[in-house]
Design a protein around this motif. Structure first.
Motif, PDB file in Angstrom:
ATOM      1  N   LEU A 228      53.857  -3.035  22.770  1.00 51.13           N
ATOM      2  CA  LEU A 228      54.470  -1.738  23.023  1.00 51.13           C
ATOM      3  C   LEU A 228      53.942  -0.714  22.012  1.00 51.13           C
ATOM      4  O   LEU A 228      54.350  -0.725  20.850  1.00 51.13           O
ATOM      5  N   PRO A 229      53.030   0.162  22.440  1.00 45.76           N
ATOM      6  CA  PRO A 229      52.436   1.107  21.485  1.00 45.76           C
ATOM      7  C   PRO A 229      53.441   2.086  20.900  1.00 45.76           C
ATOM      8  O   PRO A 229      53.195   2.671  19.843  1.00 45.76           O
ATOM      9  N   TRP A 230      54.579   2.249  21.552  1.00 44.32           N
ATOM     10  CA  TRP A 230      55.584   3.207  21.105  1.00 44.32           C
ATOM     11  C   TRP A 230      56.688   2.569  20.251  1.00 44.32           C
ATOM     12  O   TRP A 230      57.585   3.268  19.767  1.00 44.32           O
ATOM     13  N   ALA A 231      56.631   1.258  20.067  1.00 46.15           N
ATOM     14  CA  ALA A 231      57.696   0.573  19.319  1.00 46.15           C
ATOM     15  C   ALA A 231      57.676   0.994  17.844  1.00 46.15           C
ATOM     16  O   ALA A 231      56.606   1.106  17.242  1.00 46.15           O
ATOM     17  N   PRO A 232      58.842   1.231  17.253  1.00 42.88           N
ATOM     18  CA  PRO A 232      58.892   1.619  15.834  1.00 42.88           C
ATOM     19  C   PRO A 232      58.302   0.527  14.947  1.00 42.88           C
ATOM     20  O   PRO A 232      58.429  -0.673  15.236  1.00 42.88           O
ATOM     21  N   GLU A 233      57.665   0.933  13.870  1.00 44.04           N
ATOM     22  CA  GLU A 233      57.116  -0.031  12.927  1.00 44.04           C
ATOM     23  C   GLU A 233      58.248  -0.871  12.337  1.00 44.04           C
ATOM     24  O   GLU A 233      59.308  -0.359  11.997  1.00 44.04           O
ATOM     25  N   GLY A 234      58.020  -2.165  12.254  1.00 38.86           N
ATOM     26  CA  GLY A 234      59.023  -3.056  11.685  1.00 38.86           C
ATOM     27  C   GLY A 234      60.112  -3.491  12.654  1.00 38.86           C
ATOM     28  O   GLY A 234      61.077  -4.146  12.253  1.00 38.86           O
ATOM     29  N   LEU A 235      59.957  -3.143  13.953  1.00 38.95           N
ATOM     30  CA  LEU A 235      61.008  -3.464  14.927  1.00 38.95           C
ATOM     31  C   LEU A 235      61.251  -4.971  15.026  1.00 38.95           C
ATOM     32  O   LEU A 235      62.405  -5.417  15.016  1.00 38.95           O
ATOM     33  N   VAL A 236      60.183  -5.750  15.119  1.00 34.94           N
ATOM     34  CA  VAL A 236      60.350  -7.199  15.308  1.00 34.94           C
ATOM     35  C   VAL A 236      61.092  -7.825  14.131  1.00 34.94           C
ATOM     36  O   VAL A 236      62.014  -8.627  14.316  1.00 34.94           O
ATOM     37  N   GLU A 237      60.717  -7.448  12.935  1.00 37.55           N
ATOM     38  CA  GLU A 237      61.393  -8.012  11.759  1.00 37.55           C
ATOM     39  C   GLU A 237      62.844  -7.542  11.697  1.00 37.55           C
ATOM     40  O   GLU A 237      63.743  -8.314  11.335  1.00 37.55           O
ATOM     41  N   GLN A 238      63.092  -6.302  12.067  1.00 39.14           N
ATOM     42  CA  GLN A 238      64.471  -5.800  12.094  1.00 39.14           C
ATOM     43  C   GLN A 238      65.318  -6.606  13.069  1.00 39.14           C
ATOM     44  O   GLN A 238      66.457  -6.997  12.744  1.00 39.14           O
ATOM     45  N   VAL A 239      64.772  -6.881  14.248  1.00 43.43           N
ATOM     46  CA  VAL A 239      65.519  -7.642  15.253  1.00 43.43           C
ATOM     47  C   VAL A 239      65.695  -9.087  14.799  1.00 43.43           C
ATOM     48  O   VAL A 239      66.747  -9.700  15.025  1.00 43.43           O
ATOM     49  N   VAL A 411      51.176   4.315  28.751  1.00 37.90           N
ATOM     50  CA  VAL A 411      49.786   4.776  28.648  1.00 37.90           C
ATOM     51  C   VAL A 411      49.750   6.289  28.447  1.00 37.90           C
ATOM     52  O   VAL A 411      48.943   6.821  27.667  1.00 37.90           O
ATOM     53  N   GLU A 412      50.618   7.004  29.134  1.00 38.22           N
ATOM     54  CA  GLU A 412      50.637   8.462  29.056  1.00 38.22           C
ATOM     55  C   GLU A 412      51.454   8.982  27.876  1.00 38.22           C
ATOM     56  O   GLU A 412      51.587  10.212  27.709  1.00 38.22           O
ATOM     57  N   GLY A 413      52.002   8.091  27.073  1.00 33.33           N
ATOM     58  CA  GLY A 413      52.736   8.500  25.884  1.00 33.33           C
ATOM     59  C   GLY A 413      54.071   9.141  26.169  1.00 33.33           C
ATOM     60  O   GLY A 413      54.590   9.950  25.381  1.00 33.33           O
ATOM     61  N   ARG A 414      54.697   8.757  27.292  1.00 33.02           N
ATOM     62  CA  ARG A 414      55.962   9.374  27.692  1.00 33.02           C
ATOM     63  C   ARG A 414      57.183   8.602  27.239  1.00 33.02           C
ATOM     64  O   ARG A 414      58.303   8.952  27.582  1.00 33.02           O
ATOM     65  N   ILE A 415      56.979   7.499  26.497  1.00 31.08           N
ATOM     66  CA  ILE A 415      58.123   6.724  26.000  1.00 31.08           C
ATOM     67  C   ILE A 415      58.238   6.942  24.499  1.00 31.08           C
ATOM     68  O   ILE A 415      57.269   6.767  23.754  1.00 31.08           O
ATOM     69  N   THR A 416      59.415   7.319  24.076  1.00 33.06           N
ATOM     70  CA  THR A 416      59.655   7.499  22.642  1.00 33.06           C
ATOM     71  C   THR A 416      60.944   6.785  22.254  1.00 33.06           C
ATOM     72  O   THR A 416      61.912   6.792  23.007  1.00 33.06           O
ATOM     73  N   ALA A 417      60.906   6.167  21.115  1.00 34.40           N
ATOM     74  CA  ALA A 417      62.108   5.494  20.611  1.00 34.40           C
ATOM     75  C   ALA A 417      62.812   6.427  19.636  1.00 34.40           C
ATOM     76  O   ALA A 417      62.156   7.128  18.853  1.00 34.40           O
ATOM     77  N   PRO A 418      64.129   6.480  19.689  1.00 35.84           N
ATOM     78  CA  PRO A 418      64.891   7.358  18.783  1.00 35.84           C
ATOM     79  C   PRO A 418      64.599   7.061  17.314  1.00 35.84           C
ATOM     80  O   PRO A 418      64.346   5.922  16.960  1.00 35.84           O
TER      81      PRO A 418
END
Length: 418
Positions: A228-239, A411-418
């Motif tokens: 997921l190119p839009w996933a926040p950095e460190g998401l996997v470790e946070q989860v 791909v179009e960069g339309r997904i953003t995580a809060p």
């Protein structure tokens, strides 16, 4: 290692592809399998929902490891029966599988473990249903408390539709869970566990709605992509630290250790990460995009999870690039899929079989609502997307339906995580 995979969908086909490429696997079987898995693995007729039959086949075939794919055999106790026969099994016990088998059970585990999730109301009757909907407010999230193959959830702003869905679930003899609506993009994260150690895999995103633009009814999944190119950095470790490990620890504390694949469906909301649901097995279609990116041999990982030695495994290795899978569904899916139609192009590159069977004419025929999952890996998400739709053009199935926008928003960069 002799490995027996239980199941008959595209998830199991993807597992077989990954296991076949593992040098440690000397024999591979898939029961009951489908028209695609028979090209990779021995096939056996099997009622996968019968734990005694699953165990008997594992003993007769002399399996070293049994990998249970679908949720129904797990909730029925297939993993327990296999382990009682002295064979290593990747999959949780029937009791631990209740994290998927009962949404109310999962919510109670999350509450005890301090895992962030949506507020919920467990409902056993019509009067409670009406009250819970009033308290939750719109948009309404109405869930079948039991197994529903990914299709027991209704999210709607129409209160009458929410009431009707809840009553239908109650009339079928199931309880209902009402939840507060969670905003933000959803993420699927798999994690291997041996009951103590947790090893997360790559996050993926599923597309649940049948039609482009996330329209139409909920399905078992119409496509997926990873990473997921839009996933926040460190998401996997946070989860891992706030969701996965606390859940595994709580299950162990209850005397119901979870060994197998814990699937966390997550919402990245404006108030932080929240768990939407847990599943007790590899998700479909996310498995079809996560496993092709995994370079670490799969059989050894699953065996380590099954035998309590996951902590001894080296860090996972992942290939560069991205993967996209698109589901080809039968006409009428998900309500009344048409079965028995011939399928051509099912032997193409990247084509995984879901609901297929070989007919008396020796040809591949549709045998389920989701018929194929066409997958491609590319240098990036855009390249994988282009290739997967080129491969889809070679598939022929009367009345077939698939989404044309899988991974497009990413791909179009339309997904953003809060």
């Amino acid at each position: 290692m002799r490995v027996l995979v239980i199941g008959s969908g595209a998830r199991e086909h993807a597992l077989c592809v990954a296991l076949q490429s593992d040098p440690a696997v000397t024999a591979l079987a898939c029961a009951p399998g489908n028209a695609g898995t028979v090209t990779l693995a021995q096939a056996f007729p099997l009622d996968a929902a019968d734990p005694v039959a699953v165990s008997a086949l594992a003993v007769e075939w002399q399996a070293d490891l049994v990998v249970v794919g679908p949720e129904v055999p797990l909730v029925a106790g297939a993993a327990d029966a296999v382990r009682e026969a002295g064979i290593a099994c990747f999959g949780p016990s029937a009791q631990a599988a209740q994290v998927e088998g009962s949404k109310a059970f999962a919510k109670h585990v999350m509450t005890a473990a301090g895992v962030p999730t949506a507020q919920f109301w467990a409902v056993g009757g019509t009067a409670e249903l009406e009250t819970a909907l009033d308290e939750a407010g719109a948009p309404y999230v109405v869930k079948d408390d039991g197994l529903a193959a990914g299709k027991g959830v209704l999210v709607t702003t129409d209160r009458a539709a929410a009431v009707a869905h809840g009553r239908a679930v109650l009339d079928a003899g199931h309880s209902v869970v009402i939840e507060e609506f969670l905003d933000g993009p959803e993420v699927s994260l798999f994690a291997l566990s041996d009951g103590t150690t947790v090893v997360p895999l790559l996050p993926a995103q599923d597309h649940k709605r049948r039609d482009d633009g996330d329209g139409g009814p909920n399905t078992g999944g119409m496509g997926a992509y990873a990473p997921l190119p839009w996933a926040p950095e460190g998401l996997v470790e946070q989860v891992r630290t706030t969701v996965l490990q606390p859940t595994i620890d709580e299950m162990a504390r209850r005397g119901e250790p979870f060994s197998g694949l814990l699937y966390a469906g997550l919402a990245l909301t404006s108030r932080g990460v929240r768990v939407v649901e847990f599943n007790a097995r590899f998700g479909d279609p996310e498995t079809q995009v996560v496993l092709p990116l995994l370079e670490t041999p799969l059989a050894g990982l699953l065996y380590a999870a099954a035998t309590g030695t996951l902590a001894e495994q080296p860090p996972l290795r992942w290939r560069d690039g991205a993967a996209v899978t698109v589901v080809v569904a039968a006409s009428g899916y998900p309500e009344r899929p048409r079965l028995g139609d011939p399928v051509t192009g099912a032997d193409g590159e990247g084509v995984l079989h879901a609901g297929t069977a070989l007919g008396a004419d020796g040809l591949v025929h549709s045998a389920g609502g989701r018929v194929l999952a066409v997958t491609a890996v590319g240098d990036d998400l855009a390249a994988a997307r282009q290739t997967v739709y080129e491969r889809l053009a070679a598939v022929r199935l009367a009345g077939a339906h698939w989404r044309t926008d899988i991974a497009l928003a990413a791909v179009e960069g339309r997904i953003t995580a809060p």
